[in-house]
Write an enzyme that holds these catalytic residues in place. Sequence first.
Site, PDB file in Angstrom:
ATOM      1  N   ARG A  81       0.813  -1.090   0.180  1.00  0.00           N
ATOM      2  CA  ARG A  81      -0.126  -0.245  -0.029  1.00  0.00           C
ATOM      3  C   ARG A  81       0.862   1.464   0.068  1.00  0.00           C
ATOM      4  O   ARG A  81       1.704   1.414   0.870  1.00  0.00           O
ATOM      5  CB  ARG A  81      -0.908   0.049   1.281  1.00  0.00           C
ATOM      6  CG  ARG A  81      -1.602   1.392   1.323  1.00  0.00           C
ATOM      7  CD  ARG A  81      -2.610   1.249   2.647  1.00  0.00           C
ATOM      8  NE  ARG A  81      -3.324   2.311   2.821  1.00  0.00           N
ATOM      9  CZ  ARG A  81      -3.273   3.458   3.880  1.00  0.00           C
ATOM     10  NH1 ARG A  81      -2.820   3.022   4.726  1.00  0.00           N
ATOM     11  NH2 ARG A  81      -4.031   4.573   3.663  1.00  0.00           N
ATOM     12  N   HIS A 127      -3.257  10.783   1.225  1.00  0.00           N
ATOM     13  CA  HIS A 127      -2.850  10.529   2.584  1.00  0.00           C
ATOM     14  C   HIS A 127      -2.202  12.111   3.098  1.00  0.00           C
ATOM     15  O   HIS A 127      -1.233  12.095   3.243  1.00  0.00           O
ATOM     16  CB  HIS A 127      -1.767   9.504   2.485  1.00  0.00           C
ATOM     17  CG  HIS A 127      -1.355   8.661   3.755  1.00  0.00           C
ATOM     18  ND1 HIS A 127      -1.511   7.492   4.012  1.00  0.00           N
ATOM     19  CD2 HIS A 127      -1.147   9.278   5.071  1.00  0.00           C
ATOM     20  CE1 HIS A 127      -1.214   7.056   5.002  1.00  0.00           C
ATOM     21  NE2 HIS A 127      -0.899   8.254   5.727  1.00  0.00           N
ATOM     22  N   GLU A 173      -7.652   8.219   6.664  1.00  0.00           N
ATOM     23  CA  GLU A 173      -7.915   8.548   7.869  1.00  0.00           C
ATOM     24  C   GLU A 173      -8.497  10.162   8.029  1.00  0.00           C
ATOM     25  O   GLU A 173      -7.947  10.911   8.528  1.00  0.00           O
ATOM     26  CB  GLU A 173      -6.622   8.496   8.852  1.00  0.00           C
ATOM     27  CG  GLU A 173      -6.041   7.122   9.083  1.00  0.00           C
ATOM     28  CD  GLU A 173      -5.122   7.126  10.011  1.00  0.00           C
ATOM     29  OE1 GLU A 173      -4.487   8.030  10.485  1.00  0.00           O
ATOM     30  OE2 GLU A 173      -4.380   6.173  10.297  1.00  0.00           O
ATOM     31  N   ASN A 314      -7.505   1.145   9.813  1.00  0.00           N
ATOM     32  CA  ASN A 314      -6.249   1.622  10.313  1.00  0.00           C
ATOM     33  C   ASN A 314      -6.365   1.417  11.898  1.00  0.00           C
ATOM     34  O   ASN A 314      -7.155   2.171  12.602  1.00  0.00           O
ATOM     35  CB  ASN A 314      -5.561   2.931  10.129  1.00  0.00           C
ATOM     36  CG  ASN A 314      -5.098   2.970   8.507  1.00  0.00           C
ATOM     37  OD1 ASN A 314      -5.108   1.890   8.010  1.00  0.00           O
ATOM     38  ND2 ASN A 314      -4.540   4.319   8.236  1.00  0.00           N
ATOM     39  N   TYR A 316      -3.989   1.065  15.836  1.00  0.00           N
ATOM     40  CA  TYR A 316      -2.653   0.937  16.226  1.00  0.00           C
ATOM     41  C   TYR A 316      -3.047   0.471  17.984  1.00  0.00           C
ATOM     42  O   TYR A 316      -2.132   0.129  18.671  1.00  0.00           O
ATOM     43  CB  TYR A 316      -2.031   2.168  16.390  1.00  0.00           C
ATOM     44  CG  TYR A 316      -1.644   2.460  15.143  1.00  0.00           C
ATOM     45  CD1 TYR A 316      -0.401   2.001  14.874  1.00  0.00           C
ATOM     46  CD2 TYR A 316      -2.224   2.939  14.144  1.00  0.00           C
ATOM     47  CE1 TYR A 316       0.154   2.362  13.624  1.00  0.00           C
ATOM     48  CE2 TYR A 316      -1.973   3.460  12.711  1.00  0.00           C
ATOM     49  CZ  TYR A 316      -0.566   2.944  12.269  1.00  0.00           C
ATOM     50  OH  TYR A 316      -0.158   2.965  11.284  1.00  0.00           O
ATOM     51  N   GLU A 385      -3.282  -0.566   7.944  1.00  0.00           N
ATOM     52  CA  GLU A 385      -2.316  -0.009   8.602  1.00  0.00           C
ATOM     53  C   GLU A 385      -2.348  -0.716   9.913  1.00  0.00           C
ATOM     54  O   GLU A 385      -3.633  -0.739  10.693  1.00  0.00           O
ATOM     55  CB  GLU A 385      -2.186   1.414   9.016  1.00  0.00           C
ATOM     56  CG  GLU A 385      -1.675   2.064   7.818  1.00  0.00           C
ATOM     57  CD  GLU A 385      -1.538   3.690   8.199  1.00  0.00           C
ATOM     58  OE1 GLU A 385      -1.353   4.039   9.251  1.00  0.00           O
ATOM     59  OE2 GLU A 385      -1.918   4.583   7.195  1.00  0.00           O
TER      60      GLU A 385
HETATM   61  C1  PNW Z   1      -1.274   6.806  10.932  1.00  0.00           C
HETATM   62  N1  PNW Z   1      -3.183   9.460  16.574  1.00  0.00           N
HETATM   63  O1  PNW Z   1      -1.561   7.983  11.705  1.00  0.00           O
HETATM   64  C2  PNW Z   1      -1.049   7.428   9.656  1.00  0.00           C
HETATM   65  O2  PNW Z   1      -1.890   7.001   8.666  1.00  0.00           O
HETATM   66  C3  PNW Z   1       0.244   7.224   9.139  1.00  0.00           C
HETATM   67  O3  PNW Z   1       0.684   8.014   8.350  1.00  0.00           O
HETATM   68  C4  PNW Z   1       1.324   7.279  10.350  1.00  0.00           C
HETATM   69  O4  PNW Z   1       2.731   7.272  10.214  1.00  0.00           O
HETATM   70  C5  PNW Z   1       0.790   6.182  11.197  1.00  0.00           C
HETATM   71  O5  PNW Z   1      -0.487   6.401  11.838  1.00  0.00           O
HETATM   72  C6  PNW Z   1       1.772   6.137  12.550  1.00  0.00           C
HETATM   73  O6  PNW Z   1       1.425   7.352  13.322  1.00  0.00           O
HETATM   74  C7  PNW Z   1      -1.874   8.347  12.940  1.00  0.00           C
HETATM   75  O7  PNW Z   1      -2.633  10.305  17.169  1.00  0.00           O
HETATM   76  C8  PNW Z   1      -1.378   9.443  13.487  1.00  0.00           C
HETATM   77  O8  PNW Z   1      -4.112   8.762  17.493  1.00  0.00           O
HETATM   78  C9  PNW Z   1      -1.797   9.775  14.960  1.00  0.00           C
HETATM   79  C10 PNW Z   1      -2.798   9.068  15.371  1.00  0.00           C
HETATM   80  C11 PNW Z   1      -3.428   8.251  14.720  1.00  0.00           C
HETATM   81  C12 PNW Z   1      -2.934   7.744  13.554  1.00  0.00           C
END
Ligand code: PNW
Length: 484
Positions: A81, A127, A173, A314, A316, A385
């Site tokens: 991607r 993006h 996002e 996405n 995390y 992601e």
């Molecule tokens: C994503 N938060 O961003 C993005 O899609 C990527 O480009 C980035 O590098 C990756 O996550 C890692 O950070 C985020 O603050 C950035 O919750 C910040 C947040 C969530 C997603």
Amino acid sequence: MAARVENAVLPKDFIWGFATASYQIEGAANEGGRGPSIWDTFSHTPTKTADGKTGDVACDSYHRWREDIALLKQYGAQAYRFSISWSRVIPLGGRNDPINEEGIQFYVDFVNALLEAGITPFVTLFHWDLPQALHDRYLGLLNKDEFVADFVRYATLLFDRLPMVKNWITFNEPWCSAVLGYNVGLHAPGRCSDRTKSPQGGDSTREHLIAGHSLLVAHGHTVKVYRDKYKEKAGGEIGITLNGDWMDPWDPEDPRDVEAAERKLEFSIAWFADPIYFGDYPASMRKQLGERLPTFTEEEVKLVKGSNDFYGMNHYTANYVKHKDTPPDDDDHLGNVETSFYNKAGDCVGPETQSVWLRPSPVGFRNLLNWLSKRYNYPKIYVTENGTSLKNENDIPLPDVLNDEFRAEYFRGYINALARAHNEDGVNVMAYLAWSFMDNFEWAEGYETRFGVTYVDYEDNQKRYPKLSSKVVREEFERLIKKD
Ligand code: PNW
């Protein structure tokens, strides 16, 4: 140790690989006819990024893309991607502005080389790197009609020139574009109500809601064009990628916290997913935001509702959520809640990483896959992601830095949680793209925070070195995906 699924439980056509984004890796900011984006302007503004770092050079993938593809192949990746830099293709961005053939050719060559290497391209159209000229001309996302018309023309150009691409993502996002760009102002274009941070103007009580609305409407229009004119011929799919973390109540015994956790999920995820699956914003947002939240016209509802061929996810981390007893501030984007990494009992989501907002919680991933599936009637999900940074990874020298066991364990945990969600919960997840293929420009964090399965040596010509985690992602999927 993560609970491992020993058997091959994922379908044969499950697809895995790695992800990146244009401004984070390409570099060559002023080469090949590229025009500036809002991230060039923002990162070149003093104090906006860590150590004033920019994406001018980044990983230099504009020049090293052949090497990147060879490395992806070496990793066994089935998919990659990446995103297209709008201002590389149309330097000024607008529907009547000139096209940069050199920029288009770069992506045509890149996609062809990926396909030759047997790697499926997942292409993100946007993006976050809006052409600066569109911000200057009409404030970009804040001008719905202009933005939608310009985005649709840009997308159509790429559908025409990249007919071999079968997996399109309109926006990455929208929550981040809207909230980080127009409410808290920590990302480009850096607008918010605080004039010391945003002398250019801004209104944290409204602008993010307007920006979000423009993104949804632009998504709807673009999907219609793709479905009407390209989809059948290309045999392709199109969807949007939404970010979202899992939310548990701070006190599971307190119904106000249970409701607050649900509301927080709605303010971050359902803000965009409800219009796409149901045709309107969630009731909790309307209740808190009133007329500040835009309304969809009938035509917009028709365009936006049902506009996902797949749900791009996405993901995390996870949080605990506590209700608030006071009325919400007008600039609140959370749903009038407090978030924490600890719950009432003192349990912690997970260990620290380099990113203040990120702590590993594989069980949260499984919970969110289930929440999405139930709410939206088991859509096909592509995880576009998932990954982690490591506390102080940037201070570890070569070759020790390549032994990224913490990241490897994160991937083991999350990938096995995904396998469980598919196998035991009936979640229709069919792709997984790890973030990130390599260390890169982590936006406001500059290069201090690394997310790559590949180490990039910024001191030595952006040389690439595989980390342990690149092998672990492969091992997990080779065990979990059925062979026949
Ligand atoms: C994503 N938060 O961003 C993005 O899609 C990527 O480009 C980035 O590098 C990756 O996550 C890692 O950070 C985020 O603050 C950035 O919750 C910040 C947040 C969530 C997603």
